[in-house]
Design a protein around this motif. Structure first.
Motif, PDB file in Angstrom:
ATOM      1  N   GLY A 419       0.816  -1.214   0.000  1.00 29.21           N
ATOM      2  CA  GLY A 419       0.000   0.000   0.000  1.00 29.21           C
ATOM      3  C   GLY A 419       0.846   1.259   0.000  1.00 29.21           C
ATOM      4  N   TYR A 420       1.910   1.266   0.784  1.00 25.72           N
ATOM      5  CA  TYR A 420       2.769   2.457   0.837  1.00 25.72           C
ATOM      6  C   TYR A 420       3.507   2.677  -0.490  1.00 25.72           C
ATOM      7  CZ  TYR A 420       1.673   2.450   5.786  1.00 25.72           C
ATOM      8  OH  TYR A 420       0.995   2.493   6.981  1.00 25.72           O
ATOM      9  N   GLY A 421       3.805   1.602  -1.198  1.00 24.49           N
ATOM     10  CA  GLY A 421       4.396   1.750  -2.528  1.00 24.49           C
ATOM     11  C   GLY A 421       3.431   2.397  -3.500  1.00 24.49           C
ATOM     12  N   ILE A 422       2.157   2.010  -3.435  1.00 25.37           N
ATOM     13  CA  ILE A 422       1.124   2.617  -4.283  1.00 25.37           C
ATOM     14  C   ILE A 422       1.012   4.108  -3.999  1.00 25.37           C
ATOM     15  CG2 ILE A 422      -1.364   2.683  -4.734  1.00 25.37           C
ATOM     16  CD1 ILE A 422      -1.401  -0.347  -4.186  1.00 25.37           C
ATOM     17  N   ALA A 423       1.060   4.488  -2.719  1.00 24.59           N
ATOM     18  CA  ALA A 423       0.958   5.901  -2.342  1.00 24.59           C
ATOM     19  C   ALA A 423       2.103   6.712  -2.923  1.00 24.59           C
ATOM     20  CB  ALA A 423       0.937   6.029  -0.815  1.00 24.59           C
ATOM     21  N   ALA A 424       3.314   6.174  -2.866  1.00 26.59           N
ATOM     22  CA  ALA A 424       4.479   6.894  -3.393  1.00 26.59           C
ATOM     23  C   ALA A 424       4.338   7.139  -4.896  1.00 26.59           C
ATOM     24  CB  ALA A 424       5.752   6.105  -3.101  1.00 26.59           C
ATOM     25  N   LEU A 425       3.835   6.159  -5.622  1.00 27.35           N
ATOM     26  CA  LEU A 425       3.642   6.317  -7.068  1.00 27.35           C
ATOM     27  C   LEU A 425       2.558   7.341  -7.377  1.00 27.35           C
ATOM     28  CD1 LEU A 425       3.880   2.587  -8.245  1.00 27.35           C
ATOM     29  CD2 LEU A 425       5.587   4.396  -8.567  1.00 27.35           C
ATOM     30  N   ALA A 426       1.499   7.384  -6.573  1.00 28.16           N
ATOM     31  CA  ALA A 426       0.387   8.312  -6.823  1.00 28.16           C
ATOM     32  C   ALA A 426       0.832   9.765  -6.736  1.00 28.16           C
ATOM     33  CB  ALA A 426      -0.736   8.049  -5.824  1.00 28.16           C
ATOM     34  N   LEU A 427       1.839  10.052  -5.917  1.00 26.33           N
ATOM     35  CA  LEU A 427       2.306  11.430  -5.777  1.00 26.33           C
ATOM     36  C   LEU A 427       2.859  12.000  -7.070  1.00 26.33           C
ATOM     37  CD1 LEU A 427       4.060  11.148  -2.309  1.00 26.33           C
ATOM     38  CD2 LEU A 427       2.061  12.559  -2.831  1.00 26.33           C
ATOM     39  N   LEU A 428       3.249  11.130  -7.999  1.00 32.87           N
ATOM     40  CA  LEU A 428       3.781  11.610  -9.279  1.00 32.87           C
ATOM     41  C   LEU A 428       2.734  12.378 -10.084  1.00 32.87           C
ATOM     42  CD1 LEU A 428       5.778   8.397 -10.328  1.00 32.87           C
ATOM     43  CD2 LEU A 428       6.690  10.514  -9.327  1.00 32.87           C
ATOM     44  N   GLY A 429       1.462  12.147  -9.791  1.00 33.16           N
ATOM     45  CA  GLY A 429       0.399  12.824 -10.540  1.00 33.16           C
ATOM     46  C   GLY A 429      -0.218  14.009  -9.833  1.00 33.16           C
ATOM     47  N   LEU A 430       0.343  14.417  -8.686  1.00 34.06           N
ATOM     48  CA  LEU A 430      -0.244  15.507  -7.907  1.00 34.06           C
ATOM     49  C   LEU A 430       0.746  16.651  -7.721  1.00 34.06           C
ATOM     50  CD1 LEU A 430      -1.995  13.345  -5.159  1.00 34.06           C
ATOM     51  CD2 LEU A 430      -3.120  14.594  -7.019  1.00 34.06           C
ATOM     52  N   PRO A 431       0.247  17.894  -7.703  1.00 36.01           N
ATOM     53  CA  PRO A 431       1.141  19.063  -7.537  1.00 36.01           C
ATOM     54  C   PRO A 431       1.455  19.311  -6.070  1.00 36.01           C
ATOM     55  CG  PRO A 431      -1.108  19.808  -7.779  1.00 36.01           C
ATOM     56  CD  PRO A 431      -1.149  18.311  -7.918  1.00 36.01           C
ATOM     57  N   GLU A 432       2.518  20.049  -5.809  1.00 34.87           N
ATOM     58  CA  GLU A 432       2.809  20.526  -4.464  1.00 34.87           C
ATOM     59  C   GLU A 432       1.900  21.716  -4.171  1.00 34.87           C
ATOM     60  OE1 GLU A 432       3.587  20.992  -0.948  1.00 34.87           O
ATOM     61  OE2 GLU A 432       4.866  19.448  -1.868  1.00 34.87           O
ATOM     62  N   THR A 433       1.300  21.769  -2.978  1.00 36.01           N
ATOM     63  CA  THR A 433       0.349  22.843  -2.656  1.00 36.01           C
ATOM     64  C   THR A 433       0.764  23.680  -1.452  1.00 36.01           C
ATOM     65  OG1 THR A 433      -0.932  21.341  -1.253  1.00 36.01           O
ATOM     66  CG2 THR A 433      -1.580  21.487  -3.575  1.00 36.01           C
ATOM     67  N   ARG A 434       1.910  23.439  -0.886  1.00 31.06           N
ATOM     68  CA  ARG A 434       2.342  24.198   0.291  1.00 31.06           C
ATOM     69  C   ARG A 434       2.346  25.690  -0.035  1.00 31.06           C
ATOM     70  NH1 ARG A 434       8.410  23.864   2.692  1.00 31.06           N
ATOM     71  NH2 ARG A 434       8.776  24.286   0.485  1.00 31.06           N
ATOM     72  N   GLY A 435       1.788  26.496   0.891  1.00 32.27           N
ATOM     73  CA  GLY A 435       1.762  27.949   0.714  1.00 32.27           C
ATOM     74  C   GLY A 435       0.466  28.487   0.133  1.00 32.27           C
ATOM     75  N   LYS A 436      -0.488  27.616  -0.224  1.00 31.10           N
ATOM     76  CA  LYS A 436      -1.757  28.086  -0.789  1.00 31.10           C
ATOM     77  C   LYS A 436      -2.706  28.495   0.335  1.00 31.10           C
ATOM     78  CE  LYS A 436      -1.842  25.718  -5.233  1.00 31.10           C
ATOM     79  NZ  LYS A 436      -2.596  24.808  -6.128  1.00 31.10           N
ATOM     80  N   GLU A 437      -3.331  29.632   0.175  1.00 32.37           N
ATOM     81  CA  GLU A 437      -4.323  30.100   1.127  1.00 32.37           C
ATOM     82  C   GLU A 437      -5.706  29.677   0.645  1.00 32.37           C
ATOM     83  OE1 GLU A 437      -5.120  30.681   4.254  1.00 32.37           O
ATOM     84  OE2 GLU A 437      -3.484  32.130   4.272  1.00 32.37           O
TER      85      GLU A 437
END
Length: 439
Positions: A419-437
């Motif tokens: 499951g944790y391997g699947i999660a790591a791969l999924a992050l490749l399709g998502l943007p970084e959002t830190r700093g968004k209000e």
């Protein structure tokens, strides 16, 4: 897609909803930055999620007694968790839509009442089939609480502190888990097993009155409420599945990869949360008190993991924090499941990093999923993706249950690492959002 514009980054140090800069540093700066209304929202969400956790863990902790009482095999007991988590996907999606259309606090009240009522009902179940139905109905409320509570607090929190704030909310899961372990130790030490599991379920309603009272004083964040109510597409499933165009990126890609991320993380987590107590009792031969002692290390690690992960998700970013703890969690699962017989001290010691890592990965979820969706469909998007992950990830505990008879519980636990391997791969399709209000 929703006409609400995506959240924009504000200068560092700006507090959401006030325009104040600078202040609110220090260890509890995130709490001061919430303001009075935000702190009441935080207290309500914290208490509600702790109760959510307590009610959830009444089942895994009572699993051995339940199996003996009803004469169940490992596959049937694993099905309890699967049914709960699948039902939670429906409840979470519905609660998310309700939160977008009618408000965060109203949705929270409904979820608390639902899971409290049906947790108590589980204690009166006369047979396996009835208990399975009541557990599914409990899952409807269980599924919505975290997503809606996280959104409520996220909309009060500043971008600067959101990771730590939502990490602190997430830590209440460990508080509820610890309370359940304490009550389990007491109840099963003084009450016969055939009645003790029923008593565990009956206690699940006791904190609900306090949370209901607390939430009467909590209100939705004013700015987010105004932005949500201006949008005709609020609470729309169509919006979160709309593909991108030349003029708009759409939300379909976000929804698919966020759902996959939730599936991986929760598949790993619920495998461990469901089967570790059984593993300790059946394969390690620990007593009720001994199991409680080992769980103390696991839960202590979880509590500190939530707080540390919340801090790191603000420092490293949402994606890096999840990547880091996906790797560490997979390593810990494999190590924990392969401890040699007789090495009970090592089993005790490894419980702390296992709890720490598998919980720290969750700390960024509340902020990350909230920031991926615009205000009008934030509840819908977060409720759907988080709880779909629960439902699909629920296959993992059931798979462990069916494999336990031939592989042993310890051997089957390695599926949590997948499951944790699947999660790591999924992050490749998502943007970084830190700093968004968030508006």
């Amino acid at each position: 897609m929703s006409s609400t514009p995506p959240p924009q980054a504000l200068p560092s140090g700006t507090r959401h909803g006030t325009g104040e800069r600078g202040a609110h540093d220090g260890a509890l700066g995130w709490l001061h930055a919430l303001g009075p209304g935000g702190r009441r929202a935080f207290a309500g969400a914290f208490g509600g999620y702790a109760l959510d956790s307590y009610d959830y863990f009444t089942l895994p902790l009572s699993m051995v007694a339940l199996a003996a009482y009803f004469g169940l095999d490992s596959g049937q007991t694993g099905l309890f968790t699967t049914v709960t988590l699948v039902a939670s996907a429906i409840g979470g999606a519905v609660a998310g839509v309700f939160a977008d259309r009618f408000g965060r606090v109203r949705a929270l009240m409904i979820t608390v009442i639902t899971y409290a009522v049906f947790t108590v009902a589980c204690g009166f179940a006369p047979n396996y089939e009835t208990l399975l139905v009541f557990r599914a109905l409990q899952g409807l409320g269980f599924g919505g609480e975290w997503a809606v509570g996280a959104i409520l607090v996220a909309e009060y929190a500043s971008a600067r502190h959101r990771g730590r704030t939502l990490g602190a909310i997430q830590s209440s899961w460990a508080v509820g888990w610890a309370l359940a372990a304490i009550v389990y130790t007491l109840v099963f030490s003084f009450v016969d097993d055939d009645l003790a599991w029923r008593v565990m379920f009956w206690t699940g309603a006791l904190p609900a009155l306090l949370v209901v009272w607390l939430r009467r004083r909590v209100h939705d964040a004013p700015e987010a409420t105004a932005a949500r109510e201006r949008n005709a597409e609020r609470g729309s499933f169509a919006a979160i599945f709309r593909p991108g165009t030349a003029d708009s990126p759409g939300l379909l890609r976000t929804t698919v990869f966020a759902g996959l991320l939730s599936t991986g993380v929760q598949g790993g987590y619920y495998t461990l949360a469901t089967w570790v107590p059984t593993y300790l009792k059946t394969e390690r031969g620990l007593s009720v008190v001994g199991t409680g002692g080992y769980l103390t290390f696991l839960i202590s690690g979880a509590f500190l993991g939530y707080l540390t992960g919340g801090y790191l998700t603000d420092r490293l970013g949402r994606r890096r924090n999840i990547w880091l703890f996906a790797l560490l969690s997979a390593i810990c699962v494999l190590a924990y499941a392969n401890i040699p017989d007789g090495a009970d001290t090592l089993l005790l010691v490894l419980g702390f990093p296992l709890g720490f890592c598998m919980s720290a990965i969750f700390s960024g979820f509340g902020s990350f999923l909230s920031e991926l969706y615009p205000t009008a469909v934030r509840g819908t998007g977060q409720g759907f993706t988080y709880n779909t992950g629960r439902a699909v990830g629920a296959v993992f505990p059931t798979l462990v249950g069916f494999l336990a008879d031939s592989w042993g519980v310890g051997g089957a636990l390695v599926f949590g690492a997948i499951g944790y391997g699947i999660a790591a791969l999924a992050l490749l399709g998502l943007p970084e959002t830190r700093g968004k209000e968030l508006a």
